[in-house]
Design an enzyme around this catalytic site. Structure first.
Site, mmCIF file in Angstrom:
data_model
loop_
_atom_site.group_PDB
_atom_site.id
_atom_site.type_symbol
_atom_site.label_atom_id
_atom_site.label_comp_id
_atom_site.label_asym_id
_atom_site.label_seq_id
_atom_site.Cartn_x
_atom_site.Cartn_y
_atom_site.Cartn_z
ATOM 1 N N ARG B 161 0.699 -1.218 -0.023
ATOM 2 C CA ARG B 161 -0.212 -0.022 0.227
ATOM 3 C C ARG B 161 0.904 1.205 0.007
ATOM 4 O O ARG B 161 0.390 2.502 0.232
ATOM 5 C CB ARG B 161 -0.853 -0.015 1.407
ATOM 6 C CG ARG B 161 -2.007 -0.662 1.187
ATOM 7 C CD ARG B 161 -3.037 -0.551 2.124
ATOM 8 N NE ARG B 161 -4.183 -1.457 2.379
ATOM 9 C CZ ARG B 161 -5.011 -1.368 3.196
ATOM 10 N NH1 ARG B 161 -5.066 -0.738 4.270
ATOM 11 N NH2 ARG B 161 -6.077 -2.479 3.083
ATOM 12 N N GLY B 200 -1.078 -8.151 10.235
ATOM 13 C CA GLY B 200 -0.295 -7.166 9.991
ATOM 14 C C GLY B 200 -1.051 -5.617 10.546
ATOM 15 O O GLY B 200 -2.162 -5.642 10.804
ATOM 16 N N ASN B 201 -0.385 -4.743 9.868
ATOM 17 C CA ASN B 201 -0.931 -3.161 10.350
ATOM 18 C C ASN B 201 -1.239 -2.586 8.942
ATOM 19 O O ASN B 201 -0.545 -2.660 8.071
ATOM 20 C CB ASN B 201 0.489 -2.410 10.744
ATOM 21 C CG ASN B 201 0.238 -0.901 10.692
ATOM 22 O OD1 ASN B 201 -0.487 -0.145 11.435
ATOM 23 N ND2 ASN B 201 0.721 -0.161 9.491
ATOM 24 N N GLU B 202 -2.559 -2.221 9.097
ATOM 25 C CA GLU B 202 -3.213 -1.745 7.715
ATOM 26 C C GLU B 202 -3.245 -2.413 6.731
ATOM 27 O O GLU B 202 -3.213 -2.070 5.483
ATOM 28 C CB GLU B 202 -2.697 -0.373 7.649
ATOM 29 C CG GLU B 202 -2.986 0.815 8.708
ATOM 30 C CD GLU B 202 -1.803 1.854 8.600
ATOM 31 O OE1 GLU B 202 -2.161 2.792 9.437
ATOM 32 O OE2 GLU B 202 -1.277 1.944 7.788
ATOM 33 N N GLN B 203 -2.986 -3.680 6.776
ATOM 34 C CA GLN B 203 -2.843 -4.399 5.585
ATOM 35 C C GLN B 203 -2.979 -5.907 5.715
ATOM 36 O O GLN B 203 -2.642 -6.496 6.946
ATOM 37 C CB GLN B 203 -1.325 -4.276 4.989
ATOM 38 C CG GLN B 203 -1.120 -5.278 3.754
ATOM 39 C CD GLN B 203 -1.742 -4.813 2.509
ATOM 40 O OE1 GLN B 203 -3.336 -5.070 2.616
ATOM 41 N NE2 GLN B 203 -1.394 -4.423 1.418
#
Lengths: 262, 229
Positions: B161, B200-203
């Site tokens: 991203r 995971g973070n933001e994904q």
């Protein structure tokens, strides 16, 4: 006879930049061990990172102050070999019959070669994995054991764009490693990408049978009045004959101090 | 009554997996998050004695009896948590790591985590761009009642991203990622404060990794059906 249990190896370590050492790991752990913290060897911080050791020896300014981090060369500019380091230590371990020893690294970033008394073993890549090496047969029973570890940085340390940004050029995402090290909106990049023996090193002595990774699970019934503890463990018989085992589990409430209620 | 011994033979040069018959407890002291009750911990000790040798190995770990549930609430789309059947309002903070040069110490962990408890937090979220935190971190979360949300090593910026978009399929070696994830779970899974593993973070991790993580981390069917009378 060595005592059963774990002993941490967290003192007396030395370190040196790999490009400044002409010897092999086999020579370092047999005929030419370093004599002490004299250049190019220095006192090392283990567990810790290469930068932690360089800072301890004042070879770099403290990146936490002012713009000092800008004065430390980034791995993208220096190349991976600049932050590829040797770590060296010695330890005694006198075994009795049928005792076994594992050399444990709880985490290495990012991969390493281990040399112990002239024997080489590899620690494969990955920042978040434990390594356990059975070294029973290569220990010196009556003298110090010589241990050298050559630690390599992540494969894809990446390059920090002039504008910085979250995760730099994101190359570090190709490895299984912490990604903040290329810098984020709230922090500057870590120049060595946290390369090093960053978690506990220990030797663990057991008899013929070793307990590995027990798993404890609780289940609840009747509104938490009726509770069960389910326990699974791995056992490894390192000896050459069948081991007749008595396996005990005990649950105690550790009261204040060392008084236990069983 | 909480002492049990079993006998078994282990063939030479072999690794076996052994499960004890479950231990029964009547109304044990439960482990509660900060602000909901005591963080009662028991000491679980396992020893193995070998005939003709004596004690061969031992292991011990603090253990807290607690049941943590969480699910996505249809109304708000938020994740709701329950501990020991009681709903809990999460007051949490982000955690990257103690120190950028990984100078990690028990003293620092104890201070930082007690600080979070003193701020009346009951959860710490370990961000995916940082570390899988260490047993010492979890030990003090066990003691001070901080639930832990632990992310694996995927971030939106580095895994599909970012600008420019990078690594849309995550790390190069998915088998290595799963090997590290499985070993990390084994390292941390007995801590009562461990409340949630997050991809995971933001994904979302790549499909194969996400599926493997979900599969490996779901509650074992045995515990769904187990209800010993």
């Amino acid at each position: 006879m060595a005592e059963i249990g774990k002993t941490k190896l967290d003192s007396g370590w030395l370190a040196a930049r790999s490009t400044e050492i002409d010897l092999t790991g086999i020579q370092l752990t047999t005929t030419h061990p370093p004599a002490g913290p004299s250049s190019p060897w220095m006192e090392a911080v283990v567990p810790g990172t290469v930068l932690g050791t360089l800072l301890k020896n004042n070879h770099v300014p403290d990146p936490f102050y002012g713009l000092e981090n800008e004065a430390i060369i980034d791995i993208a500019d220096s190349g991976r070999e600049y932050y590829t380091f040797w770590f060296f230590t010695t330890f005694p371990c006198k075994l009795s019959g049928n005792q076994h020893v594992d050399l444990n690294f709880r985490a290495i970033n990012y991969s390493a070669e281990v040399y112990l008394n002239g024997h080489k073993k590899l620690l494969p890549k990955g920042m978040f994995r434990r390594h356990s090496l059975d070294v029973t047969d290569i220990l010196h029973p009556d003298s110090q054991n010589l241990l050298a570890v050559l630690v390599y940085p992540p494969d894809n340390p990446g390059t920090i764009p002039p504008e910085g940004g979250q995760g730099g050029d994101h190359e570090i995402g190709k490895d299984v490693a912490a990604q903040y090290v290329e810098g984020w909106d709230w922090m500057t990049p870590i120049r060595d990408r946290n390369t090093g023996i960053w978690d506990e090193v220990s030797i663990s002595v057991t008899g013929p049978v070793k307990i590995t990774d027990p798993h404890l699970v609780s289940s609840f019934f009747d509104d938490y009045k009726r509770v069960y503890l389910h326990t699974t463990t791995e056992l490894e018989n390192k000896s050459a004959w069948v081991a007749e085992c008595s396996l005990s589990i005990q649950v105690t409430t550790e009261l204040e101090g060392n008084i236990c209620l069983v | 009554e909480h002492l049990q011994t079993q006998h078994l033979s282990v063939p030479p040069s072999t690794q076996v997996q052994f499960t004890f018959p479950e231990l029964f407890f009547y109304k044990p002291n439960l482990w509660w998050p900060n602000g909901m009750g005591k963080q009662s911990l028991y000491k679980v000790g396992i020893t193995v004695e070998v005939k003709g040798y004596g004690e061969s190995d031992s292991w011990s770990h603090p253990f807290g009896f607690r049941k943590i549930e969480s699910y996505i609430d249809d109304g708000t789309g938020g994740r709701l948590f329950k501990v020991n059947g009681q709903p809990i309002f999460i007051r949490g903070g982000n955690w990257i790591l103690s120190d950028g040069l990984l100078r990690l110490s028990k003293k620092r962990y104890k201070t930082d985590i007690k600080f979070h408890a003193d701020m009346n937090f009951n959860m710490i979220r370990c961000w995916g761009g940082g570390l899988a935190e260490r047993p010492e971190f979890y030990h003090y979360c066990d003691i001070y009642g901080l639930l832990v949300w632990q992310e694996f090593w995927i971030t939106g910026d580095c895994d599909g991203r970012g600008i420019p978009v990078s690594n849309p399929n995550g790390p190069l070696d998915h088998d290595l990622f799963m090997l590290c994830a499985r070993d990390t779970v084994k390292l941390l899974r007995n801590h009562p404060s461990l409340a949630l593993w997050v991809g995971g973070n933001e994904q979302t991790p790549p499909e194969d990794i996400n599926t493997s993580l979900k599969n490996d981390l779901k509650l074992h069917p045995y515990f769904r059906s187990f209800n010993k009378i």
